[in-house]
Design an enzyme around this catalytic site. Structure first.
Site, PDB file in Angstrom:
ATOM      1  N   PRO A  90       6.625  -0.725  23.454  1.00  0.00           N
ATOM      2  CA  PRO A  90       5.386  -1.315  22.926  1.00  0.00           C
ATOM      3  C   PRO A  90       4.728  -2.279  23.917  1.00  0.00           C
ATOM      4  CG  PRO A  90       7.176  -1.528  21.325  1.00  0.00           C
ATOM      5  CD  PRO A  90       7.778  -1.045  22.607  1.00  0.00           C
ATOM      6  N   GLU A 117      15.694  -3.187  18.462  1.00  0.00           N
ATOM      7  CA  GLU A 117      14.633  -4.126  18.840  1.00  0.00           C
ATOM      8  C   GLU A 117      14.204  -3.929  20.290  1.00  0.00           C
ATOM      9  OE1 GLU A 117      12.582  -6.316  17.045  1.00  0.00           O
ATOM     10  OE2 GLU A 117      13.441  -4.910  15.615  1.00  0.00           O
ATOM     11  N   ARG A 155       0.925  20.041  29.696  1.00  0.00           N
ATOM     12  CA  ARG A 155      -0.255  20.905  29.593  1.00  0.00           C
ATOM     13  C   ARG A 155      -1.184  20.784  30.803  1.00  0.00           C
ATOM     14  NH1 ARG A 155      -4.624  19.580  27.119  1.00  0.00           N
ATOM     15  NH2 ARG A 155      -4.597  21.314  25.647  1.00  0.00           N
TER      16      ARG A 155
HETATM   17  C1  21W Z   1       8.704  -1.214  17.887  1.00  0.00           C
HETATM   18  C2  21W Z   1      10.769  -1.619  19.006  1.00  0.00           C
HETATM   19  C3  21W Z   1       8.541  -2.582  17.714  1.00  0.00           C
HETATM   20  C4  21W Z   1      10.613  -2.994  18.816  1.00  0.00           C
HETATM   21  C5  21W Z   1       6.790  -8.513  17.800  1.00  0.00           C
HETATM   22  C6  21W Z   1       7.853  -9.322  18.095  1.00  0.00           C
HETATM   23  C7  21W Z   1       7.787   3.009  22.542  1.00  0.00           C
HETATM   24  C8  21W Z   1       6.321   2.386  20.866  1.00  0.00           C
HETATM   25  C9  21W Z   1       7.691   2.420  21.303  1.00  0.00           C
HETATM   26  C10 21W Z   1       9.832  -0.726  18.540  1.00  0.00           C
HETATM   27  C11 21W Z   1       9.494  -3.474  18.162  1.00  0.00           C
HETATM   28  C12 21W Z   1       5.462   2.974  21.818  1.00  0.00           C
HETATM   29  C13 21W Z   1       8.583  -7.649  16.949  1.00  0.00           C
HETATM   30  C14 21W Z   1       3.558   2.585  20.544  1.00  0.00           C
HETATM   31  C15 21W Z   1       5.687   1.864  19.678  1.00  0.00           C
HETATM   32  C16 21W Z   1       8.913   1.911  20.647  1.00  0.00           C
HETATM   33  C17 21W Z   1      10.011   0.733  18.760  1.00  0.00           C
HETATM   34  C18 21W Z   1       9.340  -4.950  17.959  1.00  0.00           C
HETATM   35  C19 21W Z   1       9.542  -6.725  16.262  1.00  0.00           C
HETATM   36  N1  21W Z   1       7.281  -7.495  17.078  1.00  0.00           N
HETATM   37  N2  21W Z   1       4.088   3.077  21.672  1.00  0.00           N
HETATM   38  N3  21W Z   1       8.937  -8.758  17.532  1.00  0.00           N
HETATM   39  N4  21W Z   1       4.326   2.001  19.585  1.00  0.00           N
HETATM   40  N5  21W Z   1       8.864   1.337  19.443  1.00  0.00           N
HETATM   41  N6  21W Z   1       9.392  -5.340  16.582  1.00  0.00           N
HETATM   42  O1  21W Z   1       6.307   1.340  18.760  1.00  0.00           O
HETATM   43  O2  21W Z   1       9.976   1.987  21.214  1.00  0.00           O
HETATM   44  S1  21W Z   1       6.319   3.521  23.177  1.00  0.00           S
END
Ligand code: 21W
Length: 246
Positions: A90, A117, A155
């Site tokens: 993220p 996490e 693709r």
């Molecule tokens: C989602 C892991 C949220 C940890 C703020 C502070 C990979 C992804 C992922 C994930 C959190 C991608 C928090 C778009 C995605 C992924 C898993 C954190 C708690 N928030 N592209 N603490 N969205 N997501 N959560 O989620 O691994 S690329």
């Protein structure tokens, strides 16, 4: 040009499933692009085969342990020529078509999927070249993001899709949304196809399509629109469009 993708994942089924889906699946299944998965669980050395642990400093959730992940990445790296190591996260750079075209230039990609996490920061610092997100929404892990990225890059490899692709994608590559499409019947539930499309006048048709793409982009995607500079042909197309609908 991309010829091999290795994916580090605790859920290899998520990624292996891509091989049975559609034209990109055919390219992956046939080996035109090699796709191989590596499971960090297979690189554990404790009896419980544990891949996660509690975060230092406390707090909710678990963190992926560095050693099994690092060993999986290193196993994938050492099997063949050098690879760019990209993590789905993220915190990453948001994937767009320009990013896809950069990634497909690499000969080899290693994609690291996080779970829980996240990943121990030291693995990111030591072994990861770049981080990519697919957008601002919360997924359960990196696997669906890796699937999106793989579909988008595969693709782009010449020969994976038919000849129709380059023409069809010119529009997005150009930073514009697509024009609307219609097929038979000419009148469906009282709604007629735009007259210009049945006129047989190819000059008018392409000007109409261009104007539609421009107008839609202006209305629906101001972010894309503000990046544009209109050439005189586009100005003419839009002017012709406004004339018709004023
Ligand atoms: C989602 C892991 C949220 C940890 C703020 C502070 C990979 C992804 C992922 C994930 C959190 C991608 C928090 C778009 C995605 C992924 C898993 C954190 C708690 N928030 N592209 N603490 N969205 N997501 N959560 O989620 O691994 S690329």
């Amino acid at each position: 040009m991309l010829s091999r993708i290795d994916v580090i994942t605790l859920f290899p089924d998520w990624v292996e499933g891509l091989k049975s889906l559609g034209l990109t699946g055919k390219a992956l299944a046939s080996g035109q692009v090699e796709l191989k998965t590596w499971n960090p669980r297979d690189f554990t050395s404790d009896v419980h085969r544990s891949v996660d642990d509690r975060p230092y400093g406390g707090g909710p959730g678990m963190v992926m342990r560095p050693e099994p992940l690092a060993r999986a990445i290193e196993a994938a790296s050492s099997a063949g020529s050098p690879a760019r190591v990209a993590c789905l996260s993220p915190q990453g750079r948001k994937l767009d078509q320009a990013g896809v075209l950069e990634l497909v230039q690499q000969q080899r990609l290693i994609l690291v999927c996080g779970r829980y996490e996240g990943i121990d920061q030291r693995v990111l610092d030591e072994l990861i070249d770049d981080e990519w997100s697919i957008g601002d929404y919360v997924l359960s892990g990196g696997e669906p993001a890796a699937a999106v990225m793989i579909d988008a890059v595969v693709r782009q490899i010449p020969g994976v899709l038919g000849h129709e692709r380059s023409a069809i994608e010119d529009s997005f590559a150009d930073g514009l949304l697509d024009c609307p499409h219609f097929t038979r019947p000419e009148n469906w539930r009282g709604h007629a196809v735009p007259e210009v499309l049945t006129s047989g006048d190819h000059g008018r048709i392409s000007q109409w399509r261009r104007a539609q793409a421009l107008h839609r982009t202006r209305r629906l995607r101001p972010d894309l629109w503000s990046e544009r500079t209109l050439d005189s042909e586009d100005q003419d197309a839009l002017a012709a469009w406004s004339q018709e609908f004023s």
